[in-house]
Design a protein around this motif. Structure first.
Motif, short mmCIF file in Angstrom:
data_model
loop_
_atom_site.label_atom_id
_atom_site.label_comp_id
_atom_site.label_asym_id
_atom_site.label_seq_id
_atom_site.Cartn_x
_atom_site.Cartn_y
_atom_site.Cartn_z
N PRO A 8 -19.51 -2.54 -9.49
CA PRO A 8 -19.25 -2.08 -11.05
C PRO A 8 -18.10 -1.00 -10.74
O PRO A 8 -17.38 -0.47 -11.45
N ALA A 9 -18.60 0.13 -9.68
CA ALA A 9 -17.61 1.09 -9.43
C ALA A 9 -16.22 0.75 -9.01
O ALA A 9 -15.50 1.24 -9.51
N LEU A 10 -16.39 -0.25 -8.16
CA LEU A 10 -15.13 -0.83 -7.79
C LEU A 10 -14.00 -1.43 -8.85
O LEU A 10 -12.88 -0.88 -8.93
N THR A 11 -14.81 -1.81 -9.58
CA THR A 11 -14.09 -2.53 -10.73
C THR A 11 -13.64 -1.75 -11.72
O THR A 11 -12.42 -1.49 -12.16
N ALA A 12 -14.55 -0.56 -11.87
CA ALA A 12 -13.75 0.49 -12.91
C ALA A 12 -12.67 1.21 -12.15
O ALA A 12 -12.05 1.54 -12.83
N LEU A 13 -12.93 1.70 -10.94
CA LEU A 13 -11.93 2.18 -10.36
C LEU A 13 -10.53 1.65 -10.36
O LEU A 13 -9.26 2.03 -10.61
N ALA A 14 -10.49 0.30 -9.97
CA ALA A 14 -9.38 -0.74 -9.96
C ALA A 14 -8.80 -0.58 -11.45
O ALA A 14 -7.62 -0.36 -11.61
N GLU A 15 -9.35 -0.55 -12.58
CA GLU A 15 -8.95 -0.55 -13.93
C GLU A 15 -8.44 1.05 -14.10
O GLU A 15 -7.38 1.08 -14.82
N ARG A 16 -9.09 1.79 -13.68
CA ARG A 16 -8.50 3.22 -13.95
C ARG A 16 -7.07 3.37 -13.31
O ARG A 16 -6.05 3.78 -13.73
N ASN A 42 -9.81 13.97 -8.17
CA ASN A 42 -8.44 13.77 -8.06
C ASN A 42 -8.02 12.40 -7.29
O ASN A 42 -8.64 12.16 -6.37
N PRO A 43 -6.97 11.54 -7.72
CA PRO A 43 -6.74 10.33 -7.14
C PRO A 43 -5.83 10.72 -5.80
O PRO A 43 -5.26 11.83 -5.82
N SER A 44 -6.10 9.79 -4.83
CA SER A 44 -5.35 9.71 -3.54
C SER A 44 -4.96 8.53 -3.43
O SER A 44 -5.12 7.49 -4.07
N TYR A 45 -4.27 8.35 -2.30
CA TYR A 45 -3.72 6.78 -1.91
C TYR A 45 -4.75 5.94 -1.79
O TYR A 45 -4.45 4.76 -1.83
N LEU A 46 -6.12 6.37 -1.48
CA LEU A 46 -7.09 5.51 -1.24
C LEU A 46 -7.49 4.67 -2.55
O LEU A 46 -7.71 3.58 -2.40
N ASP A 47 -7.39 5.30 -3.54
CA ASP A 47 -7.59 4.71 -4.82
C ASP A 47 -6.69 3.69 -5.04
O ASP A 47 -7.07 2.70 -5.51
N LEU A 48 -5.42 3.86 -4.88
CA LEU A 48 -4.29 2.88 -4.98
C LEU A 48 -4.54 1.61 -4.16
O LEU A 48 -4.58 0.68 -4.34
N SER A 49 -4.93 1.94 -2.86
CA SER A 49 -5.19 0.84 -1.89
C SER A 49 -6.48 0.04 -2.00
O SER A 49 -6.51 -1.26 -2.13
N LEU A 50 -7.58 0.64 -2.93
CA LEU A 50 -8.68 -0.05 -3.14
C LEU A 50 -8.26 -0.88 -4.55
O LEU A 50 -8.76 -1.90 -4.62
N PHE A 51 -7.36 -0.45 -5.20
CA PHE A 51 -6.88 -0.99 -6.45
C PHE A 51 -6.33 -2.15 -6.03
O PHE A 51 -6.68 -3.61 -6.27
N GLN A 52 -5.45 -2.29 -5.03
CA GLN A 52 -4.71 -3.33 -4.45
C GLN A 52 -5.34 -4.29 -3.77
O GLN A 52 -5.13 -5.67 -3.84
N VAL A 53 -6.73 -4.16 -2.91
CA VAL A 53 -7.57 -4.91 -2.41
C VAL A 53 -8.25 -5.37 -3.34
O VAL A 53 -8.36 -6.72 -3.38
N PHE A 94 0.80 -1.18 0.04
CA PHE A 94 0.04 0.02 0.01
C PHE A 94 0.97 1.28 0.09
O PHE A 94 0.56 2.44 -0.75
N VAL A 95 2.00 1.18 0.64
CA VAL A 95 3.09 2.35 0.70
C VAL A 95 3.67 2.50 -0.49
O VAL A 95 3.99 3.50 -1.34
N ARG A 96 4.26 1.27 -1.09
CA ARG A 96 4.88 1.16 -2.49
C ARG A 96 4.01 1.85 -3.45
O ARG A 96 4.54 2.61 -4.43
N LEU A 97 2.86 1.54 -3.68
CA LEU A 97 1.98 1.88 -4.58
C LEU A 97 1.89 3.81 -4.46
O LEU A 97 1.97 4.34 -5.76
N ALA A 98 1.74 4.10 -3.49
CA ALA A 98 1.76 5.52 -3.22
C ALA A 98 2.82 6.31 -3.59
O ALA A 98 3.27 7.24 -4.46
#
Ligand SMILES: N[C@@H](CCC(=O)N[C@@H](CS)C(=O)NCC(=O)O)C(=O)O
Length: 237
Positions: free
Chosen positions: A196-204, A165-176, A17-21
């Motif tokens: 659908p929204a989580l799937t689209a976010l992870a893809e983004r 705007n993207p934040s560290y949360l988006d990166l963490s949800l992608f990782q989840v 989660f830290v690496r992604l940020a």
């Protein structure tokens, strides 16, 4: 300012989660323990010295300060890396969501280690098999419904959890999402239409240039049965 991340070198784990940020921001950082035997020795030395004042990795060294706890590290890094909102109330909201992700991560871990972290999986797999359906049926559903509802409540034009705007949360949800798909592919495939929204976010997130190049690089440790998100088919029925 060069950040030093201290985390186990062979797993994604909580350090990811830290690496992604750090990667998304193109930050100047060194993943200390991934620098071979010397790096690992440096991690152990620091842990044993007690200087970290941290219970467990990951921790981040920045100047003379050492910061532990994944969500706390992201709370610190967020504004410095341009990955956090400006107002205090929004920062607290982001932190609250990140702590909820930490809770989910703990529960994912406890599916394969329901008795003790100090035992191997094969020493507790009957208990894991008992716990797994409660996780895949109830808890995973409750957590993902929760995050999906947060995204669904966003105003139109919000491409990320906190808005435009993207934040560290988006990166963490992608990782989840990536981790859950790795660990529980059958369950996640069956439920894909529910999120659908989580799937689209992870893809983004995975398409963001710095993240895409990180994921394609050798810096991204592969998922495995040593980390937090583990794939045991018997736990994904
Ligand atoms: N809540 C902490 C948990 C830290 C943690 O459990 N780290 C694991 C690796 S992911 C560890 O090394 N634990 C050793 C231990 O619990 O003794 C965080 O989110 O950073």
């Amino acid at each position: 300012m060069r950040y030093e991340l201290y985390y186990w070198p062979t797993i994604q784990g909580r350090g990811e989660f830290v690496r992604l940020a750090l990667e998304e921001a193109g930050a100047d950082y060194v993943d200390v323990a991934r620098r071979g035997a010397r790096g690992m020795a440096a991690l152990n030395r620091l842990l044993e010295s007690g200087k970290t004042r941290s219970f467990a990795p990951p921790f981040l060294k920045t100047g003379n300060q050492i910061i532990g706890q994944t969500a706390n590290i992201l709370l610190y890094l967020g504004p410095r890396l341009g990955l956090a909102p400006k107002s205090e109330s929004s920062r607290l909201w982001a932190h609250q969501l990140q702590l909820t992700i930490s809770d989910l991560v703990d529960e994912v871990h406890d599916v394969h280690h329901p008795i003790a972290s100090s035992l191997y999986y094969h020493q507790q797999n009957p208990d894991a098999a008992r716990r797994a359906p409660h996780f895949t049926r109830d808890r995973l559903t409750k957590y993902l419904n929760y995050f999906e509802s947060i995204l669904a409540a966003n105003s139109r034009g919000s491409r990320y959890v906190l808005g435009r705007n993207p934040s560290y949360l988006d990166l963490s949800l992608f990782q989840v999402m990536a981790g859950l798909r790795y660990a529980f592919p059958r369950t996640m495939k069956k439920r894909a239409a529910d999120y659908p929204a989580l799937t689209a976010l992870a893809e983004r997130v995975s398409g963001r240039p710095n993240i895409a190049s990180y994921l394609a690089s050798s810096r991204r440790v592969p998922f495995s049965e040593y980390g937090i998100f583990r794939h045991y088919p018997e736990l994904d029925r």
